[in-house]
Write a protein that holds these residues in place. Sequence first.
Motif, short mmCIF file in Angstrom:
data_model
loop_
_atom_site.label_atom_id
_atom_site.label_comp_id
_atom_site.label_asym_id
_atom_site.label_seq_id
_atom_site.Cartn_x
_atom_site.Cartn_y
_atom_site.Cartn_z
N ASN A 54 28.44 162.16 47.04
CA ASN A 54 28.49 160.76 47.48
C ASN A 54 27.54 160.49 48.63
N ARG A 55 26.33 161.06 48.55
CA ARG A 55 25.35 160.82 49.61
C ARG A 55 24.88 159.37 49.61
N PRO A 56 24.51 158.78 50.76
CA PRO A 56 24.61 159.40 52.09
C PRO A 56 26.07 159.51 52.54
N ALA A 57 26.37 160.60 53.19
CA ALA A 57 27.76 160.92 53.54
C ALA A 57 28.40 159.87 54.42
N TYR A 58 27.62 159.21 55.27
CA TYR A 58 28.24 158.24 56.17
C TYR A 58 28.80 157.06 55.39
N ARG A 59 28.14 156.68 54.29
CA ARG A 59 28.67 155.56 53.49
C ARG A 59 29.96 155.98 52.80
N TRP A 60 30.00 157.22 52.32
CA TRP A 60 31.21 157.75 51.70
C TRP A 60 32.37 157.71 52.68
N ILE A 61 32.14 158.14 53.93
CA ILE A 61 33.20 158.14 54.93
C ILE A 61 33.66 156.72 55.25
N HIS A 62 32.72 155.80 55.35
CA HIS A 62 33.10 154.41 55.61
C HIS A 62 33.84 153.80 54.42
N ASP A 63 33.48 154.21 53.22
CA ASP A 63 34.23 153.75 52.04
C ASP A 63 35.67 154.27 52.08
#
Length: 528
Positions: A54-63
């Motif tokens: 799910n790169r970029p990882a920061y978007r995955w974490i925010h999702d």
Amino acid sequence: MILVIAVLLFFSSSIFLGFLIQKMKRVVLPPVPPLPLGPSPWPIIGCVLEMWRNRPAYRWIHDLLKHLNTDIVCVRLGKVHVIAVKSPEIAREFLKKHDAVFASRPITMATHHFSSGYLTTVVVPLGEQWKKMRRVLATDVLNQSRLQWLVDKRNNEADNLVKFLYSQCSNNENGSVVNVRNATQHYSTSVIRRMIFNTRYFGNGREDGGPGLEEERHVSALFTILLHTYAFCVSDYLPWLRPFDIGGHEKKVRDALKIIKQYQDPIIDERVRKWRCSNKENRIKEPVEENCLLDVFVSLKGADGQPLLSAEEIKAQIIELQLATVDNPSNIAEWALSEMLNQPEMLTKAQEELNRIVGIDMLVQESHIPYLPYIKACARESLRLHPVAPFNLPHFSTADAIVAGYFIPKGSSVLLSRLGLGRNPKVWENPLRFDPERHLNGDASQQVELEERDLRFISFTTGRRGCMGGTLGTTITVMLLARILQGFTWSMPPKVVKIDLTEAQTLFKLNPLYAHAKPRLPAAMYLI
């Protein structure tokens, strides 16, 4: 028989009494609070596969934060619990109430490389080296008297910025379209380069004051390292995969660092040799005088009279200083001007403030900054809405803690979300709108600072690991934005009706800002 009964009663009473005493002594521990919500991890690897997919990882974490409808989320990557936060209240609990527990930094591939094995300040884990280098920066490098000593060097580069832009648009009486990103990044890097090395160029530069090939390569290398610092590298969480360099992170960091050192190390080595030879031969030669921060680093002495810093410490700290300076000012200025072009009444208001406070017969100076609340509000709003990175630098927990009712294990990596805080609809009304007025509260005379002490967005953070260069960062940023707004009338390029505000995955503006610039001051002002 009576004796036997008496003995049995005695032992029974003793056992019962002992049981009561033990029960009274026993400490009843409260149940351990749960971890914050998060996805279920796999054994050993945690959620590394999901992170990679799910790169970029920061978007995955925010999702995940959005999907779980929470202000704090826990993702286990390998053995590390990564805690992401988007609530100012919880952020303050981490960095104020529990500051001592979360004052360290995690060890990563990229930070290990550019800090030469943790010889610097910002990315160094808590310990004696951090204390030593922090004391050097606070006492000898970033104090107010030292910054004032370097003001002429910063002014020189601010003058060159205006001169460089003027050379791009003065050949046509109606002005020309210029690459704003090129100009702002060149300024951000040249001003810190001037302060450190007392030079604008590593090579010959350009006749118009712009960067040469050497400076362009150097700047590109700095930004490459910035993009890979704490970039969710797989081997940071699964160290046994490091030899495979999945994603090529390590090669990119090594190559970029090689370019930086190619230009900087010879200068540093020569300056170290010059100072230390001078000290040995000072009965014959005049001692070397300090004229830049490199001289300050080299000349520092310990209690024993010997050099306080090794050459490797100086080289690593200088790289870190540049990394801490080059991205935010240029990013803030480019985004602010982009937003203001789409709302031209803001450009008018900013230039009216500059006309009123500074006039058109002199260029804005650092002494004017306290009297430019609207300009600072524009920079502050750009910092809120368009952060240079999705998270702040991670904080590493040195002990178990309970924060916001959740259990945060020792060894966790805590990330405050710049996006989640700065664009939080619970904190900011209409958070996706660029609105400098929200920082003025209707009072155009109030003092406005880029620092955000309540962590409603991330500027210079707070606590033990708060940025020590807040004053310098504010000065460079506001001077950059003020000079480009004072010196030129800005408008849309031909056939463009609206500036595209699309973000890249890095959060920089996807496409560099090209805008039409026309000089608005007397011609003599640009040729200083």
